[in-house]
Design an enzyme around this catalytic site. Sequence first.
Site, PDB file in Angstrom:
ATOM      1  N   ARG A  29       0.832  -1.202   0.000  1.00  0.00           N
ATOM      2  CA  ARG A  29       0.000   0.000   0.000  1.00  0.00           C
ATOM      3  C   ARG A  29       0.870   1.257   0.000  1.00  0.00           C
ATOM      4  O   ARG A  29       1.890   1.318   0.714  1.00  0.00           O
ATOM      5  CB  ARG A  29      -0.912   0.021   1.235  1.00  0.00           C
ATOM      6  CG  ARG A  29      -1.961  -1.047   1.173  1.00  0.00           C
ATOM      7  CD  ARG A  29      -3.047  -0.910   2.215  1.00  0.00           C
ATOM      8  NE  ARG A  29      -3.730  -2.187   2.344  1.00  0.00           N
ATOM      9  CZ  ARG A  29      -4.594  -2.682   1.459  1.00  0.00           C
ATOM     10  NH1 ARG A  29      -4.890  -1.992   0.377  1.00  0.00           N
ATOM     11  NH2 ARG A  29      -5.144  -3.861   1.629  1.00  0.00           N
ATOM     12  N   HIS A 100       7.612   1.544 -10.726  1.00  0.00           N
ATOM     13  CA  HIS A 100       6.471   1.055  -9.951  1.00  0.00           C
ATOM     14  C   HIS A 100       5.181   1.427 -10.649  1.00  0.00           C
ATOM     15  O   HIS A 100       5.055   2.522 -11.201  1.00  0.00           O
ATOM     16  CB  HIS A 100       6.472   1.636  -8.524  1.00  0.00           C
ATOM     17  CG  HIS A 100       6.668   3.114  -8.465  1.00  0.00           C
ATOM     18  ND1 HIS A 100       7.911   3.700  -8.629  1.00  0.00           N
ATOM     19  CD2 HIS A 100       5.794   4.123  -8.298  1.00  0.00           C
ATOM     20  CE1 HIS A 100       7.782   5.015  -8.550  1.00  0.00           C
ATOM     21  NE2 HIS A 100       6.499   5.301  -8.356  1.00  0.00           N
TER      22      HIS A 100
HETATM   23  P1  AMP Z   1       6.082   8.286  -7.622  1.00  0.00           P
HETATM   24  O1  AMP Z   1       5.837   9.684  -7.150  1.00  0.00           O
HETATM   25  O2  AMP Z   1       5.290   7.892  -8.848  1.00  0.00           O
HETATM   26  O3  AMP Z   1       7.566   8.003  -7.797  1.00  0.00           O
HETATM   27  O4  AMP Z   1       5.531   7.328  -6.500  1.00  0.00           O
HETATM   28  C1  AMP Z   1       6.227   7.057  -5.323  1.00  0.00           C
HETATM   29  C2  AMP Z   1       5.181   6.708  -4.322  1.00  0.00           C
HETATM   30  O5  AMP Z   1       5.809   6.066  -3.219  1.00  0.00           O
HETATM   31  C3  AMP Z   1       4.412   7.897  -3.756  1.00  0.00           C
HETATM   32  O6  AMP Z   1       3.026   7.769  -4.097  1.00  0.00           O
HETATM   33  C4  AMP Z   1       4.649   7.823  -2.246  1.00  0.00           C
HETATM   34  O7  AMP Z   1       3.519   8.167  -1.487  1.00  0.00           O
HETATM   35  C5  AMP Z   1       5.044   6.370  -2.075  1.00  0.00           C
HETATM   36  N1  AMP Z   1       5.871   6.069  -0.911  1.00  0.00           N
HETATM   37  C6  AMP Z   1       6.910   6.800  -0.425  1.00  0.00           C
HETATM   38  N2  AMP Z   1       7.433   6.186   0.651  1.00  0.00           N
HETATM   39  C7  AMP Z   1       6.707   5.060   0.858  1.00  0.00           C
HETATM   40  C8  AMP Z   1       6.756   4.008   1.819  1.00  0.00           C
HETATM   41  N3  AMP Z   1       7.675   3.974   2.799  1.00  0.00           N
HETATM   42  N4  AMP Z   1       5.845   3.008   1.741  1.00  0.00           N
HETATM   43  C9  AMP Z   1       4.901   3.030   0.759  1.00  0.00           C
HETATM   44  N5  AMP Z   1       4.815   3.983  -0.190  1.00  0.00           N
HETATM   45  C10 AMP Z   1       5.701   4.990  -0.143  1.00  0.00           C
END
Ligand code: AMP
Length: 116
Positions: A29, A100
């Site tokens: 999540r 991702h």
């Molecule tokens: P992006 O901005 O497309 O690179 O997505 C990175 C995502 O990782 C963001 O939506 C963040 O909220 C999420 N994220 C950052 N740290 C964590 C974490 N420790 N666990 C889960 N999701 C995270």
Amino acid sequence: MSETLFEQIIDREVPADIVHETETTLAFRDINPRAPVHVLVIPKTRYRNVAELAAADPRLLADVLSTAATVAEQEGIAEAGYRVTFNTGDDGGQTVYHVHAHVLGGAPLGPEAAPR
Ligand code: AMP
């Protein structure tokens, strides 16, 4: 390449709410959900973005998409519909440089991008 947060999640050095795992992928999540269901799906092998993954290992990209579909079924959003996105590069909003898929759903999501 230096380690990203997502390698640390794969290695269980950083905790995450893992919802599904396969031999090649991990789904957990998002810590800052932007929809009632917001799950990230990553390949366990690091590529910086979806273009690099597609070029280097199309089968692994298929695994990521297959895990995204499994997560949607598991979360009960497959029938109503959901969105799978790969933010790519700075203008695409990418902040973690380990490819991702965002799996988003659980409510009508509106338009794909903010109006200009
Ligand atoms: P992006 O901005 O497309 O690179 O997505 C990175 C995502 O990782 C963001 O939506 C963040 O909220 C999420 N994220 C950052 N740290 C964590 C974490 N420790 N666990 C889960 N999701 C995270």
